[in-house]
Design a protein around this motif. Structure first.
Motif, PDB file in Angstrom:
ATOM      1  N   GLY A   1       0.813  -1.211   0.000  1.00  0.00           N
ATOM      2  CA  GLY A   1       0.000   0.000   0.000  1.00  0.00           C
ATOM      3  C   GLY A   1       0.844   1.257   0.000  1.00  0.00           C
ATOM      4  N   LEU A   2       1.912   1.259   0.776  1.00  0.00           N
ATOM      5  CA  LEU A   2       2.789   2.427   0.844  1.00  0.00           C
ATOM      6  C   LEU A   2       3.559   2.630  -0.455  1.00  0.00           C
ATOM      7  CD1 LEU A   2       3.935   1.844   4.497  1.00  0.00           C
ATOM      8  CD2 LEU A   2       2.913   3.975   3.667  1.00  0.00           C
ATOM      9  N   ARG A   3       3.900   1.542  -1.135  1.00  0.00           N
ATOM     10  CA  ARG A   3       4.575   1.686  -2.433  1.00  0.00           C
ATOM     11  C   ARG A   3       3.631   2.276  -3.474  1.00  0.00           C
ATOM     12  NH1 ARG A   3       6.813  -3.459  -1.195  1.00  0.00           N
ATOM     13  NH2 ARG A   3       5.307  -4.501  -2.560  1.00  0.00           N
ATOM     14  N   ILE A   4       2.372   1.874  -3.432  1.00  0.00           N
ATOM     15  CA  ILE A   4       1.399   2.370  -4.406  1.00  0.00           C
ATOM     16  C   ILE A   4       1.159   3.863  -4.218  1.00  0.00           C
ATOM     17  CG2 ILE A   4      -1.038   2.261  -5.098  1.00  0.00           C
ATOM     18  CD1 ILE A   4      -0.924  -0.752  -4.429  1.00  0.00           C
ATOM     19  N   SER A   5       1.082   4.299  -2.953  1.00  0.00           N
ATOM     20  CA  SER A   5       0.763   5.705  -2.674  1.00  0.00           C
ATOM     21  C   SER A   5       1.709   6.248  -1.603  1.00  0.00           C
ATOM     22  CB  SER A   5      -0.699   5.827  -2.215  1.00  0.00           C
ATOM     23  OG  SER A   5      -1.081   7.171  -2.089  1.00  0.00           O
ATOM     24  N   PRO A   6       2.967   6.503  -1.974  1.00  0.00           N
ATOM     25  CA  PRO A   6       3.981   6.863  -0.969  1.00  0.00           C
ATOM     26  C   PRO A   6       3.776   8.216  -0.307  1.00  0.00           C
ATOM     27  CG  PRO A   6       4.866   7.065  -3.191  1.00  0.00           C
ATOM     28  CD  PRO A   6       3.530   6.403  -3.327  1.00  0.00           C
ATOM     29  N   THR A   7       2.967   9.090  -0.910  1.00  0.00           N
ATOM     30  CA  THR A   7       2.730  10.402  -0.304  1.00  0.00           C
ATOM     31  C   THR A   7       1.289  10.549   0.182  1.00  0.00           C
ATOM     32  OG1 THR A   7       2.199  11.388  -2.458  1.00  0.00           O
ATOM     33  CG2 THR A   7       4.500  11.478  -1.739  1.00  0.00           C
ATOM     34  N   ASP A   8       0.593   9.446   0.354  1.00  0.00           N
ATOM     35  CA  ASP A   8      -0.802   9.471   0.785  1.00  0.00           C
ATOM     36  C   ASP A   8      -0.935  10.184   2.131  1.00  0.00           C
ATOM     37  OD1 ASP A   8      -3.424   8.353   1.966  1.00  0.00           O
ATOM     38  OD2 ASP A   8      -3.427   7.526  -0.066  1.00  0.00           O
ATOM     39  N   TYR A   9      -1.991  10.983   2.280  1.00  0.00           N
ATOM     40  CA  TYR A   9      -2.170  11.728   3.529  1.00  0.00           C
ATOM     41  C   TYR A   9      -2.446  10.801   4.720  1.00  0.00           C
ATOM     42  CZ  TYR A   9      -7.268  11.103   3.073  1.00  0.00           C
ATOM     43  OH  TYR A   9      -8.535  10.569   2.977  1.00  0.00           O
ATOM     44  N   ARG A  10      -2.793   9.539   4.451  1.00  0.00           N
ATOM     45  CA  ARG A  10      -3.050   8.571   5.520  1.00  0.00           C
ATOM     46  C   ARG A  10      -1.823   7.731   5.866  1.00  0.00           C
ATOM     47  NH1 ARG A  10      -7.915   6.405   1.869  1.00  0.00           N
ATOM     48  NH2 ARG A  10      -6.165   6.695   0.426  1.00  0.00           N
ATOM     49  N   ARG A  11      -0.687   8.030   5.255  1.00  0.00           N
ATOM     50  CA  ARG A  11       0.464   7.136   5.401  1.00  0.00           C
ATOM     51  C   ARG A  11       0.983   7.070   6.833  1.00  0.00           C
ATOM     52  NH1 ARG A  11       2.082  11.832   3.255  1.00  0.00           N
ATOM     53  NH2 ARG A  11       4.068  12.799   3.857  1.00  0.00           N
ATOM     54  N   SER A  12       0.747   8.106   7.642  1.00  0.00           N
ATOM     55  CA  SER A  12       1.186   8.037   9.038  1.00  0.00           C
ATOM     56  C   SER A  12       0.500   6.889   9.770  1.00  0.00           C
ATOM     57  CB  SER A  12       0.905   9.359   9.754  1.00  0.00           C
ATOM     58  OG  SER A  12      -0.471   9.689   9.673  1.00  0.00           O
ATOM     59  N   VAL A  13      -0.783   6.674   9.459  1.00  0.00           N
ATOM     60  CA  VAL A  13      -1.527   5.570  10.073  1.00  0.00           C
ATOM     61  C   VAL A  13      -0.955   4.238   9.599  1.00  0.00           C
ATOM     62  CG1 VAL A  13      -3.806   4.535  10.384  1.00  0.00           C
ATOM     63  CG2 VAL A  13      -3.589   7.021  10.166  1.00  0.00           C
ATOM     64  N   TRP A  14      -0.709   4.141   8.306  1.00  0.00           N
ATOM     65  CA  TRP A  14      -0.201   2.890   7.738  1.00  0.00           C
ATOM     66  C   TRP A  14       1.208   2.584   8.244  1.00  0.00           C
ATOM     67  CZ3 TRP A  14      -1.654   4.383   1.994  1.00  0.00           C
ATOM     68  CH2 TRP A  14      -3.049   4.574   1.920  1.00  0.00           C
ATOM     69  N   LEU A  15       2.048   3.604   8.326  1.00  0.00           N
ATOM     70  CA  LEU A  15       3.417   3.402   8.810  1.00  0.00           C
ATOM     71  C   LEU A  15       3.435   3.005  10.284  1.00  0.00           C
ATOM     72  CD1 LEU A  15       5.075   6.408   6.980  1.00  0.00           C
ATOM     73  CD2 LEU A  15       5.853   4.031   6.781  1.00  0.00           C
ATOM     74  N   THR A  16       2.509   3.550  11.055  1.00  0.00           N
ATOM     75  CA  THR A  16       2.415   3.173  12.468  1.00  0.00           C
ATOM     76  C   THR A  16       2.042   1.700  12.598  1.00  0.00           C
ATOM     77  OG1 THR A  16       1.802   5.431  13.091  1.00  0.00           O
ATOM     78  CG2 THR A  16       1.257   3.681  14.653  1.00  0.00           C
ATOM     79  N   ALA A  17       1.086   1.259  11.779  1.00  0.00           N
ATOM     80  CA  ALA A  17       0.722  -0.162  11.777  1.00  0.00           C
ATOM     81  C   ALA A  17       1.900  -1.020  11.329  1.00  0.00           C
ATOM     82  CB  ALA A  17      -0.478  -0.391  10.864  1.00  0.00           C
ATOM     83  N   LEU A  18       2.622  -0.550  10.317  1.00  0.00           N
ATOM     84  CA  LEU A  18       3.789  -1.286   9.828  1.00  0.00           C
ATOM     85  C   LEU A  18       4.834  -1.432  10.931  1.00  0.00           C
ATOM     86  CD1 LEU A  18       5.491  -2.566   7.563  1.00  0.00           C
ATOM     87  CD2 LEU A  18       6.219  -0.253   6.926  1.00  0.00           C
ATOM     88  N   ALA A  19       5.084  -0.365  11.658  1.00  0.00           N
ATOM     89  CA  ALA A  19       6.054  -0.429  12.755  1.00  0.00           C
ATOM     90  C   ALA A  19       5.627  -1.465  13.789  1.00  0.00           C
ATOM     91  CB  ALA A  19       6.201   0.946  13.405  1.00  0.00           C
ATOM     92  N   GLY A  20       4.329  -1.495  14.090  1.00  0.00           N
ATOM     93  CA  GLY A  20       3.832  -2.484  15.038  1.00  0.00           C
ATOM     94  C   GLY A  20       4.038  -3.908  14.552  1.00  0.00           C
ATOM     95  N   GLY A  21       3.809  -4.141  13.262  1.00  0.00           N
ATOM     96  CA  GLY A  21       4.025  -5.468  12.695  1.00  0.00           C
ATOM     97  C   GLY A  21       5.488  -5.873  12.736  1.00  0.00           C
ATOM     98  N   LEU A  22       6.373  -4.930  12.458  1.00  0.00           N
ATOM     99  CA  LEU A  22       7.808  -5.222  12.471  1.00  0.00           C
ATOM    100  C   LEU A  22       8.303  -5.513  13.888  1.00  0.00           C
ATOM    101  CD1 LEU A  22       8.866  -2.543   9.860  1.00  0.00           C
ATOM    102  CD2 LEU A  22       9.106  -5.025   9.588  1.00  0.00           C
TER     103      LEU A  22
END
Length: 239
Positions: free
Chosen positions: A139-160
């Motif tokens: 998802g982040l690769r498809i839309s790297p500047t998406d205004y929702r990316r902070s939410v997605w990156l936070t979830a990604l950090a949790g998964g990692l």
């Protein structure tokens, strides 16, 4: 609908901002009751806010579920509706059904970044950490500047973190904080990563920033994102 989303992200997630955004969605739906996407987005907002403690009680959860179901009934094949409604249902606890809806959203539009990210977050909820991380990255690769990316990156950090990849988790959490300086959960997850790396003083700084962003921050909200790992750093701040 854009006004409702931008109002929330520009103001930062809080009870007042959520209430204002919900009101804007209600106004849009009142003007055009056939706006399935507005209902799906409102459902997602209310489901997330309920899960994060920004909306209290059962009524908002019931309203979110009703909006998601109505949106799906109105537009059962539209990728954007499937993505938002599916994510809402996942946050309301129905992760099995959400997976099916999100997979359909991606089948309809493989470039739907929100659906990929929601799929990843749902997979994480189901403890499918490897595929969850990969879906979020897609998802982040498809839309790297998406205004929702902070939410997605936070979830990604949790998964990692779950995959015991603290260095990658740190990079994701730091990116989440940079992507949206008003998204307090990113600071909590950053504090979690720092604590796991043995950097308690830096974890306290991240929690301090989270409380600056959200003055009402309470220990229960911190535990929602970090379990009890941050209890000692939080206690040092009087939380």
């Amino acid at each position: 609908m854009r006004q409702a989303s931008s109002a929330l992200f520009s103001a930062g997630w809080s009870e007042d901002a959520v209430e204002a955004s919900v009101r804007l969605y209600c106004e849009a739906i009142a003007l055009d009751p056939k706006l399935a996407l507005a209902r799906a987005q409102k459902a997602l907002l209310m489901a997330l806010a309920s899960r994060w403690g920004l909306l209290k009680g059962d009524a908002p959860r019931e309203e979110a579920r009703a909006d998601a179901e109505m949106a799906l009934e109105m537009e059962p094949t539209k990728s954007e509706v499937l993505g938002c409604a599916g994510c809402a249902l996942a946050d309301l606890g129905d992760t099995e059904r959400a997976l099916s809806l999100l997979e359909r959203a991606i089948e309809e539009n493989p470039n739907n970044a929100q659906a990929w990210s929601a799929l990843g977050a749902t997979q994480l909820l189901r403890q499918k950490y490897e595929p969850g991380v990969e879906s979020l990255r897609r998802g982040l690769r498809i839309s790297p500047t998406d205004y929702r990316r902070s939410v997605w990156l936070t979830a990604l950090a949790g998964g990692l973190i779950r995959l015991e990849k603290p260095d990658e988790a740190l990079a994701a959490a730091q990116s989440a904080c940079r992507a949206d300086s008003k998204f307090y959960p990113a600071q909590i997850v950053l504090a979690l990563v720092l604590a796991k790396l043995g950097k308690e003083a830096e974890a306290v700084k991240a929690l301090t920033e989270a409380r600056r962003i959200r003055p009402r921050l309470a220990i229960g909200e911190i535990r929602l994102w970090a379990g009890r790992v941050l209890d000692r750093p939080a206690a040092s701040l009087g939380l």
